[in-house]
Structure formats: structure tokens, C-alpha cells
Design a protein around this motif. Structure first.
Motif, mmCIF file in Angstrom:
data_model
loop_
_atom_site.group_PDB
_atom_site.id
_atom_site.type_symbol
_atom_site.label_atom_id
_atom_site.label_comp_id
_atom_site.label_asym_id
_atom_site.label_seq_id
_atom_site.Cartn_x
_atom_site.Cartn_y
_atom_site.Cartn_z
ATOM 1 N N ILE A 27 0.554 -24.625 -0.052
ATOM 2 C CA ILE A 27 1.862 -24.482 0.587
ATOM 3 C C ILE A 27 1.896 -25.209 1.931
ATOM 4 C CG2 ILE A 27 3.502 -22.830 1.592
ATOM 5 C CD1 ILE A 27 2.494 -20.752 -0.388
ATOM 6 N N GLN A 28 2.948 -25.992 2.141
ATOM 7 C CA GLN A 28 3.275 -26.517 3.468
ATOM 8 C C GLN A 28 4.077 -25.453 4.204
ATOM 9 O OE1 GLN A 28 5.455 -30.138 2.510
ATOM 10 N NE2 GLN A 28 3.898 -31.354 3.545
ATOM 11 N N ARG A 29 3.638 -25.107 5.401
ATOM 12 C CA ARG A 29 4.359 -24.104 6.173
ATOM 13 C C ARG A 29 5.342 -24.781 7.121
ATOM 14 N NH1 ARG A 29 1.013 -19.411 8.630
ATOM 15 N NH2 ARG A 29 0.620 -20.978 10.215
ATOM 16 N N LYS A 30 6.529 -24.215 7.234
ATOM 17 C CA LYS A 30 7.572 -24.823 8.060
ATOM 18 C C LYS A 30 7.161 -24.906 9.525
ATOM 19 C CE LYS A 30 10.043 -20.395 8.425
ATOM 20 N NZ LYS A 30 11.312 -19.689 8.133
ATOM 21 N N LYS A 31 6.306 -23.973 9.988
ATOM 22 C CA LYS A 31 5.909 -23.980 11.396
ATOM 23 C C LYS A 31 4.898 -25.096 11.706
ATOM 24 C CE LYS A 31 4.361 -19.741 11.393
ATOM 25 N NZ LYS A 31 3.752 -18.473 11.860
ATOM 26 N N ASN A 68 -0.974 -31.712 4.937
ATOM 27 C CA ASN A 68 -1.117 -30.770 6.052
ATOM 28 C C ASN A 68 -0.701 -29.367 5.598
ATOM 29 O OD1 ASN A 68 -1.621 -29.744 8.617
ATOM 30 N ND2 ASN A 68 0.438 -30.226 9.373
ATOM 31 N N ALA A 69 -1.286 -28.954 4.484
ATOM 32 C CA ALA A 69 -0.911 -27.692 3.846
ATOM 33 C C ALA A 69 -2.086 -26.713 3.890
ATOM 34 C CB ALA A 69 -0.494 -27.942 2.401
ATOM 35 N N VAL A 194 -5.976 -16.753 3.107
ATOM 36 C CA VAL A 194 -6.217 -18.196 3.207
ATOM 37 C C VAL A 194 -7.454 -18.569 2.381
ATOM 38 C CG1 VAL A 194 -6.687 -20.134 4.742
ATOM 39 C CG2 VAL A 194 -5.211 -18.275 5.499
ATOM 40 N N LEU A 195 -7.262 -19.523 1.488
ATOM 41 C CA LEU A 195 -8.377 -20.068 0.716
ATOM 42 C C LEU A 195 -8.964 -21.291 1.415
ATOM 43 C CD1 LEU A 195 -10.128 -20.323 -1.845
ATOM 44 C CD2 LEU A 195 -8.230 -21.588 -2.901
ATOM 45 N N TYR A 196 -8.078 -22.193 1.863
ATOM 46 C CA TYR A 196 -8.560 -23.416 2.532
ATOM 47 C C TYR A 196 -7.502 -23.931 3.495
ATOM 48 C CZ TYR A 196 -10.467 -28.016 3.444
ATOM 49 O OH TYR A 196 -10.966 -29.124 4.079
ATOM 50 N N HIS A 197 -7.965 -24.378 4.659
ATOM 51 C CA HIS A 197 -7.090 -25.076 5.607
ATOM 52 C C HIS A 197 -7.956 -25.903 6.547
ATOM 53 C CE1 HIS A 197 -3.724 -26.067 8.114
ATOM 54 N NE2 HIS A 197 -4.263 -25.496 9.170
#
Length: 205
Positions: A27-31, A68-69, A194-197
Motif C-alpha cells: 500500500i502507498q500511504r497518502k501521508k 515508496n510503499a 508492517v511486513l516491510y518498509h
């Protein structure tokens, strides 16, 4: 960087039915991205076993870096049959509302329908890495009904940690943190962790 593949991989060993699976979303987060008012789902995954889950790690990591997700792992298992009933309900509702977004019904149904054959796992969301403070809360959790085997896993996040627990008496807990003069914390009853970032811009702030 947050990489929790090795934390979540053993969870597949506890699935008891061939129709049970874990749900993962990139998921891309809007923030964090200039994508308008809503988060943007890049891709959904449905994993029935550890081997297939780990085989997709490189692909998931690449998607996260490219867009950048973040990759999210829904902590409660899903079941094909239970989800199918939920999909039918979502589709009928979409038809009644004359919705043009029928393709989203499957993801929505999976997100909303945990497998009721398993005890529900909750997330205690701490936006801190101060273990002295975190342990004050966890000591109070252990004092709440049903008292034993409540705290299961610790999952690192970007800004803190998710403590995965079984359900406990929230009324008791709120009373105890009030007496201890501690702030309320977010508790999620069926959410992803969170799995990965990996985004250097996040960690340089």
C-alpha cells in the motif's frame, strides 16, 4: 528499514485448514506519497503456506521500493469459504448502491472477515521504543482477564513496535491505565502490521 518476514513466516505452521490463508497488501500511504485523499493498494497477496510467502519476498520488496510503499500483513488468518460469503454480501451491497467499484469488493471482504475458527489476535500500537514505558503497559495487560498467555509476539514498526496479544478485558485495562496515570494507546482488534518498509526519507526525519 523494517523487515518482518522472518517474524511472520512461522505463523503459517499454525494454520489448521487447507482453506486458511494470510492476507498481505502493498500500500502507498497518502501521508508519504502525493496520491490524493486515499491510500492506494498496489497489490494484494493471499498466502496459504510459508514457502509461497517467502518466495514472494523479493517481489514485495521491489514493489515497496519502487512505489515508496509499505507491505502489510493482516495478523488474523482468513478462510476461503468464510471470505466467499463476505464477498457475496459486499457484491450485493455494491449492486444496491449502484457502485462502479465492484473490483474492490474482494479486497474489502478479505480485510473485513477474519477466520472465526481462531482466537482473535490484537495489536497494541506503541509509537515509541522506550521499553520502560512499553513494559508498564504490558504489566497491566498481564493483570487483565484471562491473565495467562496473552502476549504473543513483538513486531518492529517504523516508529515503535506492535505487540501482538490475544484478546483481554479492555474495561479492566482502561481502569488500570487510568489508575497508573498512563495515556491511552491504540488497540486494533483485526488490523495489519508492517511486513516491510524501507524509505531513507522516513528514517532521516
Amino acid at each position: 528499514m523494517v523487515d518482518n518476514f522472518n517474524i511472520f513466516a512461522p505463523w503459517f505452521d499454525n494454520l489448521s485448514d487447507q482453506g486458511d490463508f494470510y492476507f498481505v497488501q502493498v500500500i502507498q500511504r497518502k501521508k508519504e506519497c502525493n496520491i490524493g485523499s486515499n491510500n492506494n493498494v498496489i497489490k494484494d497477496y493471499h498466502f496459504f503456506d510459508k514457502k509461497s510467502f517467502l518466495s514472494k519476498k523479493e517481489e514485495i520488496v521491489t514493489l515497496c521500493k519502487t512505489f515508496n510503499a509499505r507491505a502489510y500483513f493482516w495478523i488474523n488468518p482468513r478462510n476461503c469459504k468464510q471470505v466467499q460469503y463476505e464477498i457475496i454480501r459486499e457484491v450485493l451491497e455494491a449492486i444496491e448502491c449502484n457502485s462502479k467499484k465492484l473490483f474492490k469488493c474482494v479486497s474489502k471482504a478479505i480485510g473485513q472477515r477474519r477466520n472465526t475458527d481462531y482466537k482473535s489476535k490484537w495489536i497494541l500500537d506503541f509509537d515509541t521504543k522506550d521499553w520502560n514505558l512499553i513494559n508498564k503497559y504490558l504489566d497491566l495487560v498481564r493483570e487483565c482477564r484471562p491473565y495467562t498467555n496473552i502476549i504473543l509476539y513483538y513486531v518492529p514498526t517504523v516508529n515503535g513496535i506492535h505487540v501482538i496479544t490475544l484478546g483481554f478485558d479492555l474495561g479492566q485495562f482502561k481502569q488500570k491505565i487510568a489508575i497508573a496515570k498512563l495515556d491511552n494507546i491504540d488497540i486494533h482488534k483485526d488490523n495489519p502490521s508492517v511486513l516491510y518498509h524501507n524509505d531513507d526519507r522516513t528514517f532521516n526525519n
